[in-house]
Motif scaffolding. Structure first.
Motif, PDB file in Angstrom:
ATOM      1  N   HIS A 101       0.793  -1.233   0.000  1.00 27.88           N
ATOM      2  CA  HIS A 101       0.000   0.000   0.000  1.00 27.88           C
ATOM      3  C   HIS A 101       0.827   1.287   0.000  1.00 27.88           C
ATOM      4  O   HIS A 101       0.291   2.345  -0.335  1.00 27.88           O
ATOM      5  N   LEU A 102       2.084   1.220   0.398  1.00 23.99           N
ATOM      6  CA  LEU A 102       2.889   2.422   0.570  1.00 23.99           C
ATOM      7  C   LEU A 102       4.135   2.368  -0.310  1.00 23.99           C
ATOM      8  O   LEU A 102       4.796   1.329  -0.398  1.00 23.99           O
ATOM      9  N   GLY A 103       4.449   3.487  -0.953  1.00 29.22           N
ATOM     10  CA  GLY A 103       5.677   3.606  -1.725  1.00 29.22           C
ATOM     11  C   GLY A 103       6.554   4.689  -1.126  1.00 29.22           C
ATOM     12  O   GLY A 103       6.054   5.632  -0.496  1.00 29.22           O
ATOM     13  N   TYR A 104       7.875   4.571  -1.322  1.00 26.60           N
ATOM     14  CA  TYR A 104       8.837   5.496  -0.708  1.00 26.60           C
ATOM     15  C   TYR A 104       9.820   6.012  -1.744  1.00 26.60           C
ATOM     16  O   TYR A 104      10.320   5.248  -2.576  1.00 26.60           O
ATOM     17  N   VAL A 105      10.109   7.302  -1.637  1.00 30.41           N
ATOM     18  CA  VAL A 105      11.186   7.912  -2.417  1.00 30.41           C
ATOM     19  C   VAL A 105      12.107   8.598  -1.423  1.00 30.41           C
ATOM     20  O   VAL A 105      11.669   9.481  -0.676  1.00 30.41           O
ATOM     21  N   PHE A 106      13.368   8.178  -1.413  1.00 33.23           N
ATOM     22  CA  PHE A 106      14.328   8.699  -0.450  1.00 33.23           C
ATOM     23  C   PHE A 106      15.258   9.714  -1.117  1.00 33.23           C
ATOM     24  O   PHE A 106      15.551   9.624  -2.310  1.00 33.23           O
ATOM     25  N   GLN A 107      15.756  10.632  -0.322  1.00 31.59           N
ATOM     26  CA  GLN A 107      16.675  11.647  -0.839  1.00 31.59           C
ATOM     27  C   GLN A 107      17.942  11.007  -1.397  1.00 31.59           C
ATOM     28  O   GLN A 107      18.491  11.466  -2.400  1.00 31.59           O
ATOM     29  N   SER A 108      18.399   9.924  -0.774  1.00 32.60           N
ATOM     30  CA  SER A 108      19.652   9.275  -1.188  1.00 32.60           C
ATOM     31  C   SER A 108      19.418   8.064  -2.085  1.00 32.60           C
ATOM     32  O   SER A 108      20.312   7.227  -2.241  1.00 32.60           O
ATOM     33  N   PHE A 109      18.211   7.924  -2.622  1.00 35.40           N
ATOM     34  CA  PHE A 109      17.865   6.938  -3.649  1.00 35.40           C
ATOM     35  C   PHE A 109      17.790   5.501  -3.130  1.00 35.40           C
ATOM     36  O   PHE A 109      16.839   4.788  -3.400  1.00 35.40           O
ATOM     37  N   HIS A 110      18.853   5.010  -2.440  1.00 33.68           N
ATOM     38  CA  HIS A 110      18.891   3.650  -1.908  1.00 33.68           C
ATOM     39  C   HIS A 110      18.700   2.585  -2.995  1.00 33.68           C
ATOM     40  O   HIS A 110      18.013   1.594  -2.787  1.00 33.68           O
ATOM     41  N   ALA A 168      14.414   5.557  -8.817  1.00 28.43           N
ATOM     42  CA  ALA A 168      13.876   5.382  -7.462  1.00 28.43           C
ATOM     43  C   ALA A 168      12.373   5.660  -7.422  1.00 28.43           C
ATOM     44  O   ALA A 168      11.618   4.987  -6.716  1.00 28.43           O
ATOM     45  N   ILE A 169      11.919   6.652  -8.181  1.00 29.04           N
ATOM     46  CA  ILE A 169      10.486   6.946  -8.247  1.00 29.04           C
ATOM     47  C   ILE A 169       9.745   5.789  -8.907  1.00 29.04           C
ATOM     48  O   ILE A 169       8.689   5.350  -8.433  1.00 29.04           O
ATOM     49  N   ALA A 182       7.583  10.784   0.070  1.00 27.73           N
ATOM     50  CA  ALA A 182       8.861  11.221  -0.502  1.00 27.73           C
ATOM     51  C   ALA A 182       9.574  12.149   0.474  1.00 27.73           C
ATOM     52  O   ALA A 182       9.015  13.154   0.908  1.00 27.73           O
ATOM     53  N   ASP A 183      10.807  11.798   0.805  1.00 23.59           N
ATOM     54  CA  ASP A 183      11.601  12.570   1.772  1.00 23.59           C
ATOM     55  C   ASP A 183      12.654  13.386   1.037  1.00 23.59           C
ATOM     56  O   ASP A 183      13.655  12.843   0.561  1.00 23.59           O
ATOM     57  N   VAL A 213       2.648  12.499  -0.238  1.00 19.35           N
ATOM     58  CA  VAL A 213       3.108  13.229   0.944  1.00 19.35           C
ATOM     59  C   VAL A 213       4.593  13.489   0.735  1.00 19.35           C
ATOM     60  O   VAL A 213       5.397  12.552   0.692  1.00 19.35           O
ATOM     61  N   VAL A 214       4.953  14.753   0.574  1.00 21.74           N
ATOM     62  CA  VAL A 214       6.316  15.124   0.192  1.00 21.74           C
ATOM     63  C   VAL A 214       6.918  16.040   1.248  1.00 21.74           C
ATOM     64  O   VAL A 214       6.359  17.088   1.566  1.00 21.74           O
ATOM     65  N   ILE A 215       8.071  15.638   1.776  1.00 23.54           N
ATOM     66  CA  ILE A 215       8.829  16.444   2.734  1.00 23.54           C
ATOM     67  C   ILE A 215       9.754  17.385   1.969  1.00 23.54           C
ATOM     68  O   ILE A 215      10.406  16.982   0.997  1.00 23.54           O
ATOM     69  N   THR A 216       9.838  18.628   2.407  1.00 25.61           N
ATOM     70  CA  THR A 216      10.706  19.580   1.727  1.00 25.61           C
ATOM     71  C   THR A 216      11.095  20.705   2.677  1.00 25.61           C
ATOM     72  O   THR A 216      10.445  20.936   3.695  1.00 25.61           O
ATOM     73  N   HIS A 217      12.172  21.397   2.335  1.00 23.91           N
ATOM     74  CA  HIS A 217      12.476  22.637   3.036  1.00 23.91           C
ATOM     75  C   HIS A 217      12.468  23.811   2.061  1.00 23.91           C
ATOM     76  O   HIS A 217      12.830  24.930   2.419  1.00 23.91           O
TER      77      HIS A 217
END
Length: 242
Positions: A101-110, A168-169, A182-183, A213-217
């Motif tokens: 149910h959940l997908g993840y996008v990390f800043q460092s790709f992994h 990664a996406i 997405a972080d 849901v996207v984390i950003t600064h």
């Protein structure tokens, strides 16, 4: 002479009930006692299906910790997270929830360095029932979605940082998630690649109806979202709908 009609006055149609939240946090707290740090401080919020939400705040404010709690990658000190009304604590396995149910996008790709782009996208599918042929066909379609099919046989070390994030996406969509988390997805990218990644998020949201849901600064990510949460010192200090 006939009496006038006594028909009842038509009543206005009832408004449809708003959709139930797909993700919900209730009085969420995450405290790190060794450093006396409260990264998430009594946060409650609900996210509707299909919503595009950005959480913006300065580095160190705890927004990535909040995302990890929403995604079941971390355990709260107190409070709870619910998916479609069911608390995470009630799921037999959060691994299964994350896989389906959940997908993840990390800043460092992994991305796994020994696998090609095509193979990396298939990794989340290994938990499911798909055959090898079906996995490969689905991975090709996802590569096409992110315009990376010409780099299918390349390893992550042979890709630019922008290309790695595209892969990664694509991997995050491998199991048709209902929610994509997405972080800082543009944190390691230049402005051109960052804009292209955000264009992809727009496309995924509009065409596939995925909850984002996207984390950003930064402001560019926030400007594209339907809803902006401002986060500071472990708390939500603003909630703006666009």
């Amino acid at each position: 002479m006939a009496s006038p009609s006594t028909a009842a006055t038509p009543q206005p149609a009832a408004k449809p009930a708003p959709p139930a939240p797909i993700l919900e946090a209730r009085s969420l707290v995450k405290r790190y006692p060794n450093g006396d740090v409260t990264a998430v401080d009594n946060v409650s919020l609900s996210i509707k299906p299909g919503e595009y939400l950005s959480i913006m705040g300065p580095s160190g404010s705890g927004k990535s910790t909040l995302l990890n709690l929403l995604g079941g990658l971390d355990t709260p000190t107190s409070g709870e997270v619910l998916f479609q009304g069911t608390p995470y604590s009630s799921f037999p396995s959060l691994d299964q929830l994350r896989a389906t149910h959940l997908g993840y996008v990390f800043q460092s790709f992994h991305l796994l360095p020994t696998l090609t782009a095509l193979e990396n996208i298939q990794v989340p599918m290994f938990e499911g029932p798909r055959s090898a042929a079906d996995r490969q066909a689905a991975a090709w379609e996802l590569l096409k979605l992110v315009h990376m099919e010409h780099r299918a046989r390349h390893s992550p070390l042979q890709l630019s940082v922008g290309e790695r994030q595209r892969v990664a996406i694509a991997r995050s969509l491998a199991n048709d998630p209902q929610v994509l988390l997405a972080d800082e997805p543009t944190g390691n990218l230049d402005s051109k690649n960052g804009s292209e990644v955000l264009d992809l998020f727009d496309k995924i949201h509009q065409q596939h109806g995925v909850t984002l849901v996207v984390i950003t600064h930064g402001g560019e990510v926030a400007d594209r979202a339907q809803r902006l949460l401002t986060y500071r010192d472990g708390r939500v200090v603003g909630d703006e709908r666009r």
